[in-house]
Motif scaffolding. Structure first.
Motif, PDB file in Angstrom:
ATOM      1  N   ASP A 132       0.878  -1.224  -0.023  1.00  0.00           N
ATOM      2  CA  ASP A 132       0.188   0.015  -0.078  1.00  0.00           C
ATOM      3  C   ASP A 132       0.773   1.391  -0.024  1.00  0.00           C
ATOM      4  O   ASP A 132       1.831   1.166   0.473  1.00  0.00           O
ATOM      5  CB  ASP A 132      -0.968   0.204   1.047  1.00  0.00           C
ATOM      6  CG  ASP A 132      -1.903  -0.973   0.993  1.00  0.00           C
ATOM      7  OD1 ASP A 132      -2.252  -1.725   0.130  1.00  0.00           O
ATOM      8  OD2 ASP A 132      -2.312  -1.479   2.164  1.00  0.00           O
ATOM      9  N   MET A 168       1.486   8.149   2.884  1.00  0.00           N
ATOM     10  CA  MET A 168       0.644   9.353   2.926  1.00  0.00           C
ATOM     11  C   MET A 168       1.612  10.462   2.564  1.00  0.00           C
ATOM     12  O   MET A 168       1.364  11.848   2.633  1.00  0.00           O
ATOM     13  CB  MET A 168      -0.153   9.760   4.194  1.00  0.00           C
ATOM     14  CG  MET A 168      -1.247   8.590   4.192  1.00  0.00           C
ATOM     15  SD  MET A 168      -2.582   9.039   2.857  1.00  0.00           S
ATOM     16  CE  MET A 168      -3.048  10.867   3.383  1.00  0.00           C
ATOM     17  N   ASP A 212      -5.297  14.203   1.923  1.00  0.00           N
ATOM     18  CA  ASP A 212      -6.447  13.143   2.138  1.00  0.00           C
ATOM     19  C   ASP A 212      -7.657  13.301   1.444  1.00  0.00           C
ATOM     20  O   ASP A 212      -8.356  14.353   2.199  1.00  0.00           O
ATOM     21  CB  ASP A 212      -6.408  12.865   3.654  1.00  0.00           C
ATOM     22  CG  ASP A 212      -7.212  11.904   4.190  1.00  0.00           C
ATOM     23  OD1 ASP A 212      -7.910  11.047   3.242  1.00  0.00           O
ATOM     24  OD2 ASP A 212      -7.330  11.300   5.401  1.00  0.00           O
ATOM     25  N   ARG A 258     -10.377  11.248   0.723  1.00  0.00           N
ATOM     26  CA  ARG A 258     -10.895  10.124   1.218  1.00  0.00           C
ATOM     27  C   ARG A 258     -12.697  10.294   1.134  1.00  0.00           C
ATOM     28  O   ARG A 258     -13.419   9.452   0.894  1.00  0.00           O
ATOM     29  CB  ARG A 258     -10.471   8.968   2.196  1.00  0.00           C
ATOM     30  CG  ARG A 258      -9.141   8.419   1.591  1.00  0.00           C
ATOM     31  CD  ARG A 258      -8.702   7.481   2.696  1.00  0.00           C
ATOM     32  NE  ARG A 258      -7.847   8.269   3.436  1.00  0.00           N
ATOM     33  CZ  ARG A 258      -6.974   7.968   4.781  1.00  0.00           C
ATOM     34  NH1 ARG A 258      -6.791   6.415   4.820  1.00  0.00           N
ATOM     35  NH2 ARG A 258      -6.467   8.750   5.404  1.00  0.00           N
ATOM     36  N   ASP A 259     -12.874  11.473   2.108  1.00  0.00           N
ATOM     37  CA  ASP A 259     -14.099  11.879   2.074  1.00  0.00           C
ATOM     38  C   ASP A 259     -14.922  12.480   1.072  1.00  0.00           C
ATOM     39  O   ASP A 259     -16.218  12.777   0.758  1.00  0.00           O
ATOM     40  CB  ASP A 259     -14.376  13.003   3.173  1.00  0.00           C
ATOM     41  CG  ASP A 259     -13.937  12.184   4.824  1.00  0.00           C
ATOM     42  OD1 ASP A 259     -14.082  10.916   4.860  1.00  0.00           O
ATOM     43  OD2 ASP A 259     -13.459  12.714   5.773  1.00  0.00           O
ATOM     44  N   ASP A 316     -14.972   1.714  -2.157  1.00  0.00           N
ATOM     45  CA  ASP A 316     -14.749   1.727  -0.857  1.00  0.00           C
ATOM     46  C   ASP A 316     -13.180   1.136  -0.438  1.00  0.00           C
ATOM     47  O   ASP A 316     -13.031   0.538   0.568  1.00  0.00           O
ATOM     48  CB  ASP A 316     -15.713   0.917  -0.195  1.00  0.00           C
ATOM     49  CG  ASP A 316     -17.140   1.438  -0.268  1.00  0.00           C
ATOM     50  OD1 ASP A 316     -17.090   2.919  -0.212  1.00  0.00           O
ATOM     51  OD2 ASP A 316     -18.116   0.784  -0.321  1.00  0.00           O
ATOM     52  N   ASP A 347      -9.257   2.529  -0.080  1.00  0.00           N
ATOM     53  CA  ASP A 347      -8.090   3.484  -0.223  1.00  0.00           C
ATOM     54  C   ASP A 347      -7.215   3.191  -1.476  1.00  0.00           C
ATOM     55  O   ASP A 347      -6.774   2.221  -1.584  1.00  0.00           O
ATOM     56  CB  ASP A 347      -7.355   3.705   1.206  1.00  0.00           C
ATOM     57  CG  ASP A 347      -8.078   4.150   2.216  1.00  0.00           C
ATOM     58  OD1 ASP A 347      -9.528   4.483   2.066  1.00  0.00           O
ATOM     59  OD2 ASP A 347      -7.632   4.164   3.339  1.00  0.00           O
ATOM     60  N   ARG A 348      -6.980   4.150  -2.116  1.00  0.00           N
ATOM     61  CA  ARG A 348      -6.130   4.084  -3.352  1.00  0.00           C
ATOM     62  C   ARG A 348      -5.418   5.460  -3.639  1.00  0.00           C
ATOM     63  O   ARG A 348      -5.867   6.521  -3.546  1.00  0.00           O
ATOM     64  CB  ARG A 348      -6.679   3.679  -4.725  1.00  0.00           C
ATOM     65  CG  ARG A 348      -7.317   2.375  -4.599  1.00  0.00           C
ATOM     66  CD  ARG A 348      -5.993   1.375  -4.808  1.00  0.00           C
ATOM     67  NE  ARG A 348      -6.631   0.014  -4.872  1.00  0.00           N
ATOM     68  CZ  ARG A 348      -6.288  -0.853  -4.012  1.00  0.00           C
ATOM     69  NH1 ARG A 348      -5.747  -0.441  -2.820  1.00  0.00           N
ATOM     70  NH2 ARG A 348      -6.479  -2.228  -4.134  1.00  0.00           N
ATOM     71  N   MET A 368      -4.681  10.784  -1.499  1.00  0.00           N
ATOM     72  CA  MET A 368      -5.271   9.204  -1.131  1.00  0.00           C
ATOM     73  C   MET A 368      -6.740   9.454  -1.277  1.00  0.00           C
ATOM     74  O   MET A 368      -7.211  10.480  -0.670  1.00  0.00           O
ATOM     75  CB  MET A 368      -4.805   8.934   0.173  1.00  0.00           C
ATOM     76  CG  MET A 368      -5.285   7.393   0.717  1.00  0.00           C
ATOM     77  SD  MET A 368      -4.236   6.160  -0.357  1.00  0.00           S
ATOM     78  CE  MET A 368      -2.627   6.298   0.153  1.00  0.00           C
ATOM     79  N   MET A 369      -7.480   8.404  -1.961  1.00  0.00           N
ATOM     80  CA  MET A 369      -8.717   8.683  -2.423  1.00  0.00           C
ATOM     81  C   MET A 369      -9.715   7.461  -2.082  1.00  0.00           C
ATOM     82  O   MET A 369      -8.906   6.311  -1.756  1.00  0.00           O
ATOM     83  CB  MET A 369      -9.312   9.308  -3.704  1.00  0.00           C
ATOM     84  CG  MET A 369      -8.577   8.175  -4.806  1.00  0.00           C
ATOM     85  SD  MET A 369      -9.397   8.283  -6.390  1.00  0.00           S
ATOM     86  CE  MET A 369     -10.981   7.502  -6.031  1.00  0.00           C
ATOM     87  N   LYS A 370     -10.807   7.389  -1.984  1.00  0.00           N
ATOM     88  CA  LYS A 370     -11.696   6.282  -2.134  1.00  0.00           C
ATOM     89  C   LYS A 370     -12.978   6.324  -2.868  1.00  0.00           C
ATOM     90  O   LYS A 370     -13.574   7.411  -2.917  1.00  0.00           O
ATOM     91  CB  LYS A 370     -12.129   6.042  -0.348  1.00  0.00           C
ATOM     92  CG  LYS A 370     -13.028   4.930  -0.318  1.00  0.00           C
ATOM     93  CD  LYS A 370     -13.814   4.792   1.144  1.00  0.00           C
ATOM     94  CE  LYS A 370     -12.462   4.618   2.112  1.00  0.00           C
ATOM     95  NZ  LYS A 370     -12.907   4.680   3.416  1.00  0.00           N
ATOM     96  N   HIS A 417     -16.609   6.108  -3.846  1.00  0.00           N
ATOM     97  CA  HIS A 417     -17.799   5.931  -3.302  1.00  0.00           C
ATOM     98  C   HIS A 417     -18.689   5.269  -3.918  1.00  0.00           C
ATOM     99  O   HIS A 417     -19.618   4.676  -3.370  1.00  0.00           O
ATOM    100  CB  HIS A 417     -17.944   7.266  -2.813  1.00  0.00           C
ATOM    101  CG  HIS A 417     -17.245   8.026  -1.946  1.00  0.00           C
ATOM    102  ND1 HIS A 417     -17.890   8.400  -0.669  1.00  0.00           N
ATOM    103  CD2 HIS A 417     -16.027   8.436  -1.520  1.00  0.00           C
ATOM    104  CE1 HIS A 417     -16.871   8.913  -0.058  1.00  0.00           C
ATOM    105  NE2 HIS A 417     -16.041   8.904  -0.444  1.00  0.00           N
TER     106      HIS A 417
END
Length: 767
Positions: free
Chosen positions: A264, A267, A272, A274-275, A361, A363-364, A388-390, A392
């Protein structure tokens, strides 16, 4: 203290009691005698026996532990050192055009990136010469500090994996030989198969084989490793194209090892995000997801009606570093290759389908660009970020479109108001900018082959072109533009996606053709994308619409990669680079690395060495792109030829898509298959070829067959392995339309006996 013996006086120490050499002396010996660097050779050189030989082992371990030497098998070597004779793969050219090779056996973890070896080709020497793609045995000179040079001793038969061929069983086996292999590649000689090596293959099977030796007459012996089976299956047909174009299907062990060891991302220098509700919109059957999007209305009072669009792209540069085995293999492949039921990826699945796939869903790491657009579609500004994203949500194009259209779409409906409606509203803004830009608007429907479970062609469809497709496409175009603008502004070297204006010769040919239809075309440099759009819209709905569209399309230049910006004519953009698909295109990986370096975003940036060879890289990946396109097209041709081989005598509706002196190329309406009608099958009269108007005309009746005409044809021959179809013409030529015959038409036509008696030798040819 004993002096390190040279190769010439090494034997003088025999019979004498020698002192144990110092580590420095042993290291010097290894450096100066790389061909004699085993423990036994070193002991003999220093005259060591008994306990001293045991002590030498401890010295070598000390040198290895301190990194002064590395152990390779039973030999020791200076870090980065090549043996005096080694096997190399010739992979590229330097800036001066010289050949560069790299060793096929190299431990990246121990010695770092494999060294480059400059190949010396002596024109007047009897030594063999080499070219890109060759595997050679070479004499090595030089060192890691000053660089290596290689003199080719011999070219080797490169083992690119299994050979593909058809097993032909003998009716009467002799001496244990039960058949032969007929390779699909004409450059490969036939091989014999012994009874114990048939692998259960039957006569006529398509098989993968490996060479296991030669018989007493020197003929190669093959072992059948895998029975592919029915030649009509997609799996077999795509393998033919892969072997024919030398597209690698197996990753080197070193590349797999690097991919499996990857973990992985951290950071470091990442924001960040991710939201942020980024989502992916892809084909329903997509296995990797390299782009995610999001949009929101700009709340700045000065930008009323504007939008902020975010495009996030998988951060491949974090995992695929310059000089690694992964990087070398990615450059060799250049891009992923797509067949109806097979993908040959540029990167191993651990990278492409896992660590760099923007899964829902999960983390990438990603590279993101945030772009602000005014209400009229103008881009006001943009910024790049390493994040760092996710993802959705993972939606298919059809699901996203259904939700927008108010149709049932259970997976997409929860995202309709918070994400999808803002995306479509932003797209409406971007469309205004596109309409103002006026890119070339060619309606080019893409056919898709649907296969049965056993790999047979079930049907050929033209998927609908949805707004969801256009939305994602326009977002990606804008992200690509932003990447090019950022790098150019910072004077960072990069690779552009270049589409040049049509050449003057093509423009003149197009002008001559349009003149026969009384359509004017502007002179000289005034030709722009919108010029062609005006021509296309002017003939829309007329009998000449398809003809003009085809001729305009064929007047365009081929898009390529280049470190020199020449703009993108088709998109009507001054700066354009590929940024949005680094999983499947090496050009995008280079752009990512350039952004990482120029924006100081952490590890994985572009190296000086890569910057210096961008022209060469651009040429290589332009070649691999053309190779992939050809392999994909030929596979589809073979599939459809297999599909139609049992329909000899059937009649089909078609369109003429090419006219030559030898005959007509036609494209079938229902499958999109291309075939050839020899001019001898057009009728008993003499047909005159007119290059300018793209037609042939009968010299007695004046009847015409012209590119773009709708016709009925009869299938008379199918060659599945070649992927070619031959037809007879059923439709009578249409009456002459009174258009002037060009001055070049008669000079281009043959003379003498009637054309009917001239049998064409172009069966199976392609336009």
């Amino acid at each position: 203290m004993p002096k390190a013996p040279t190769d010439k006086n090494a034997n003088k120490n025999k019979g004498k009691r020698a002192q144990l050499p110092t580590p420095e002396q042993v290291a010097e010996w290894i450096r100066e005698n790389p061909a004699q660097s085993g423990k036994r050779e070193i002991a003999r050189a220093f005259g060591l026996k008994g306990q001293n030989k045991i002590a030498l082992k401890a010295v070598l371990k000390e040198l290895e532990a301190s990194g002064v030497v590395n152990k390779r098998g039973k030999r020791f070597a200076e870090p980065g050192q090549l043996p005096p004779t080694t096997v190399l793969d010739v992979v590229e050219r330097d800036r001066e055009g010289g050949l560069i090779a790299r060793p096929i056996q190299w431990d990246v973890e121990v010695d770092g990136p494999a060294p480059a070896v400059s190949i010396v080709n002596h024109r007047n020497s009897k030594a063999p010469t080499a070219g890109i793609g060759d595997r050679v045995l070479a004499k090595i000179s030089g060192n890691p500090t000053l660089g290596f040079r290689g003199r080719v001793i011999k070219r080797l038969e490169r083992n690119v994996g299994a050979v593909l061929g058809v097993f032909r069983a003998f009716k009467e086996p002799e001496g244990g030989i039960v058949g032969r292999i007929e390779p699909t590649d004409r450059k490969v000689n036939e091989m014999l198969v012994y009874e114990q090596n048939t692998g259960g293959a039957e006569n006529g099977d398509l098989v993968e084989v490996s060479v296991v030796g030669r018989n007493t007459q020197g003929l190669k012996q093959a072992k059948i490793d895998k029975v592919i089976g029915d030649l009509a299956s997609e799996k077999a047909v795509s393998l033919i194209a892969l072997h024919q174009h030398n597209i690698p299907t197996e990753f080197p062990e070193a590349a797999i090892k690097e991919a499996d060891a990857a973990g992985d991302a951290d950071m470091n220098k990442r924001a960040d995000w991710r939201d942020l509700p980024l989502i992916t919109i892809d084909p329903a059957d997509a296995k990797d997801h390299d782009d995610a999007i999001y949009a929101i209305a700009d709340d700045e009072p000065t930008n009323e009606g504007g939008f902020i669009v975010t495009v996030a792209i998988a951060d491949v540069s974090y995992y695929v570093r310059p000089g690694t085995a992964l990087d070398r293999e990615a450059l060799t492949r250049g891009n992923s290759v797509y067949f109806p039921d097979r993908v040959v990826p540029m990167l191993p699945e651990r990278i492409s389908n896992d660590l760099c796939s923007l899964k829902e869903d999960v983390d990438r790491p990603a590279m993101a660009v945030r772009m602000t657009f005014a209400q009229d579609g103008r881009k006001l500004r943009h910024t790049f970020h390493r994040i760092m994203m996710k993802s959705h949500a993972r939606l298919a194009y059809q699901e996203a479109q259904a939700a927008i259209d108010g149709d049932p779409a259970p997976r997409a409906e929860p995202w309709l108001e918070p994400v999808l409606r803002p995306l479509w509203a932003a797209y409406e803004v971007l469309k205004r900018g596109r309409d103002y830009r006026k890119p070339l608007e060619l309606d080019l429907p893409e056919r898709k082959i649907v296969l049965t479970e056993d790999g047979q062609v079930d049907r050929v469809i033209v998927p609908p072109r949805l707004d969801a497709h256009k939305l994602v496409e326009e977002f990606m175009i804008q992200a690509n533009v932003a990447a090019a603008e950022t790098l150019e502004k910072r004077k960072q070297a990069l690779i552009y996606r270049v589409h040049e204006q049509p050449s003057m010769s093509k423009i003149e040919s197009l002008r001559d053709f349009l003149r026969t239809l009384s359509i004017p075309l502007a002179k000289g440099d005034q030709v722009k994308a919108e010029t062609f759009n005006g021509i296309l819209s002017g003939v829309e709905g007329t009998p000449h619409s398809e003809l003009v569209s085809t001729v305009v399309l064929r007047s365009q230049s081929q898009a390529v990669y280049s470190p020199n910006n020449q703009g993108h004519f088709g998109l009507n953009l001054k700066k354009y680079a590929h940024f949005t698909s680094p999983i499947r295109r090496y050009a995008d990986l280079i752009v990512h690395r350039a952004l990482v370096s120029t924006l100081n975003l952490g590890a994985g940036g572009i190296t000086l060495a890569d910057e210096e060879r961008l022209e060469q890289i651009a040429e290589m990946i332009s070649d691999t792109e053309r190779r992939a396109m050809m392999a994909e097209r030929q596979t589809i041709d073979r599939l459809i030829a297999h599909h139609l081989q049992n329909k000899i005598g059937a009649q089909f509706s078609a369109r003429i898509n090419g006219v030559t002196r030898a005959g007509l190329f036609v494209t079938l309406d229902d499958t999109g298959a291309d075939g050839f009608v020899p001019i001898s099958k057009l009728g008993d009269e003499y047909f005159i070829y007119d290059e300018v108007t793209h037609r042939v005309q009968g010299d007695v009746t004046g009847g015409i067959y012209q590119m773009g005409d709708r016709v009925e044809v009869e299938l008379v021959e199918a060659a599945p392995v070649a992927g070619s179809l031959r037809f007879d013409m059923i439709t009578e030529p249409r009456e002459g339309d009174g258009l002037p015959r060009s001055k070049r038409s008669r000079s281009g036509s043959p003379s003498g006996r009637p054309q009917r008696q001239r049998r064409s030798n172009r069966f199976g040819g392609r336009k």
